[in-house]
Write a protein that holds these residues in place. Structure first.
Motif, short mmCIF file in Angstrom:
data_model
loop_
_atom_site.label_atom_id
_atom_site.label_comp_id
_atom_site.label_asym_id
_atom_site.label_seq_id
_atom_site.Cartn_x
_atom_site.Cartn_y
_atom_site.Cartn_z
N LEU A 140 -18.77 -19.61 30.76
CA LEU A 140 -19.67 -18.53 30.36
C LEU A 140 -19.00 -17.18 30.52
CD1 LEU A 140 -22.98 -19.74 32.06
CD2 LEU A 140 -22.39 -19.91 29.65
N CYS A 141 -19.40 -16.25 29.67
CA CYS A 141 -18.89 -14.88 29.76
C CYS A 141 -19.75 -14.09 30.74
CB CYS A 141 -18.90 -14.23 28.38
SG CYS A 141 -18.23 -12.55 28.36
N ILE A 142 -19.17 -13.73 31.89
CA ILE A 142 -19.88 -12.98 32.93
C ILE A 142 -19.04 -11.76 33.30
CG2 ILE A 142 -20.83 -13.06 35.26
CD1 ILE A 142 -21.06 -16.11 34.91
N GLY A 171 -17.58 -9.55 31.54
CA GLY A 171 -16.39 -9.33 30.74
C GLY A 171 -15.18 -10.14 31.13
N ASN A 172 -15.40 -11.33 31.74
CA ASN A 172 -14.25 -12.15 32.16
C ASN A 172 -13.60 -12.89 30.99
OD1 ASN A 172 -16.41 -13.86 31.74
ND2 ASN A 172 -15.96 -15.19 33.48
N ILE A 173 -14.24 -12.84 29.79
CA ILE A 173 -13.66 -13.43 28.58
C ILE A 173 -13.54 -12.33 27.52
CG2 ILE A 173 -13.91 -15.18 26.78
CD1 ILE A 173 -15.70 -16.74 28.68
N THR A 174 -12.35 -12.18 26.96
CA THR A 174 -12.14 -11.18 25.92
C THR A 174 -11.36 -11.80 24.76
OG1 THR A 174 -10.11 -10.40 26.99
CG2 THR A 174 -12.16 -9.23 27.52
N LEU A 175 -11.60 -11.24 23.58
CA LEU A 175 -10.90 -11.67 22.37
C LEU A 175 -10.39 -10.43 21.66
CD1 LEU A 175 -10.21 -13.97 20.31
CD2 LEU A 175 -12.43 -13.50 19.25
N SER A 176 -9.07 -10.25 21.66
CA SER A 176 -8.50 -9.05 21.03
C SER A 176 -7.02 -9.25 20.74
CB SER A 176 -8.68 -7.83 21.95
OG SER A 176 -7.99 -8.01 23.17
N LYS A 235 -20.77 -14.85 24.24
CA LYS A 235 -21.60 -15.52 25.24
C LYS A 235 -20.83 -16.60 26.01
CE LYS A 235 -25.49 -15.03 25.58
NZ LYS A 235 -26.25 -14.14 26.48
N SER A 236 -20.06 -17.45 25.34
CA SER A 236 -19.36 -18.53 26.02
C SER A 236 -18.21 -19.05 25.16
CB SER A 236 -20.31 -19.68 26.37
OG SER A 236 -20.77 -20.31 25.19
N VAL A 237 -17.35 -19.82 25.78
CA VAL A 237 -16.20 -20.42 25.09
C VAL A 237 -16.11 -21.89 25.50
CG1 VAL A 237 -13.70 -20.42 24.76
CG2 VAL A 237 -14.92 -18.26 24.96
#
Length: 274
Positions: A18-20, A22-27, A54-56
C-alpha cells in the motif's frame, strides 16, 4: 534488483504493498517501492497528475517476467448513453460467438494450433531429472509457450470487444455456466481455448467506460428453440447436432446460432426497455 519470492510451490508469485505517506513513487521511468528501492520499468501508459496512487502489486510469471500493476484513484463521471443500437451474441464453440447480424469473428484457436508443440515440449520436461538445470531450462521453454498462447488469446479478445463496444450501445449475451458446460459436454479444451468468460469481462468494462450496457439473459431462456419470427418453440432443437431448421409454423429457415443470437438480442431489449 528484482524481488525474490520465497514460495517454491506456486507457479505465479506476487505481493502487494500500500502507498502510505508517499513511500511509493512513479517518475522518470522508475518505480520506487518500500524496502526494494528504485526499479527501472517500461511504463505502458501515461498517468495524469491528478491521479492518486493507492497500491502496487508486483508479480512474476512462470516464464520469469516481472510486472507491476499500479492502482490509481481518480474521479470520473460517466454519462449513460441512450440505448439505440443493440447486438445479441450467442456463444459458439468454434467461432467464439455468432452475432444477431449473422457475423462471426473466425477465432483462430491458438491453443489447438500450439497443442502438438506443447505436448512435445512437455514430454521432454517430464523425462528430465527434478532439480537439474536442464529441467529448469525446459520448464521455462514450456512456460513461454503457454504464455504466448495466453497473450495471443488476450490480444484477440481485447480487439474484438473494442470493435463491438465502439459500434453498439447495448450488447446482450446469455448468462452461461462455462465450467459446468465444459464438464458435462466434455468440451473442456475448446471452452478454455475460447476464453468466453474473459471476453465477456473485457466487454463489460469497456461498455461501462462509455456509459453503455452489457445485458445478461437468463441461462434457461429458450433462445435456440424459439423461432425469432413467429415465436414457435421447436423441441427438436434440443439436439445439438441440429444446426439448421425450418419453422413448422411460419416456414422460416433458421441457422441455429444466428436465430439464438436474435432471440437473445430481442430479450435483452425487452429487459432494458422494461
Amino acid at each position: 534488483g528484482f524481488p525474490r519470492f520465497k514460495s517454491k510451490k506456486r507457479n505465479k508469485n506476487s505481493y502487494s504493498t500500500l502507498c502510505i505517506n508517499g513511500n511509493i513513487t512513479l517518475s522518470n521511468g522508475y518505480l520506487r517501492l518500500p524496502k526494494i528501492g528504485q526499479i527501472r520499468l517500461k511504463q505502458h501508459r501515461f498517468v495524469p497528475s491528478e491521479y492518486r496512487l493507492k497500491s502496487v502489486t508486483v508479480s512474476q510469471t512462470p516464464s520469469g517476467k516481472y510486472y507491476a500493476s499500479i492502482l490509481f484513484e481518480y474521479e470520473d463521471q460517466v454519462q449513460e448513453k441512450e440505448m439505440q443500437k443493440f447486438l445479441g451474441l450467442d456463444f459458439s464453440m468454434h467461432e467464439l460467438y455468432r452475432d444477431s447480424n449473422g457475423k462471426e469473428p473466425a477465432y483462430p484457436g491458438y491453443y489447438r494450433n500450439a497443442e502438438k508443440k506443447l505436448a512435445r515440449e512437455q514430454r521432454k520436461l517430464s523425462r528430465m531429472q527434478k532439480g537439474s538445470n536442464n529441467r529448469n531450462k525446459q520448464r521455462l521453454k514450456v512456460a513461454k509457450l503457454h504464455e504466448k498462447v495466453s497473450n495471443q488469446r488476450k490480444d484477440f479478445l481485447h480487439k474484438q470487444s473494442r470493435q463491438i463496444t465502439n459500434a453498439y450501445d447495448c450488447v446482450c449475451i446469455e448468462d452461461l455456466d462455462m465450467k459446468a458446460m465444459s464438464r458435462t459436454l466434455n468440451f473442456g479444451k475448446s471452452v478454455s481455448d475460447n476464453g468466453w468468460g474473459m471476453f465477456t469481462t473485457f466487454l463489460k468494462y469497456k461498455l461501462e467506460e462509455q456509459g453503455k450496457k452489457l445485458v445478461k439473459v437468463g441461462r434457461f431462456f429458450a433462445s435456440s428453440q424459439t423461432c425469432s419470427v413467429c415465436g414457435y418453440k421447436n423441441a427438436k432443437t434440443k439436439n445439438l447436432a441440429l444446426r439448421e431448421w425450418d419453422c413448422p409454423q411460419c416456414g422460416t429457415h433458421h441457422d441455429r446460432d444466428v436465430n439464438a443470437a436474435i432471440n437473445i438480442r430481442n430479450e435483452g431489449m425487452r429487459l432494458v426497455i422494461a
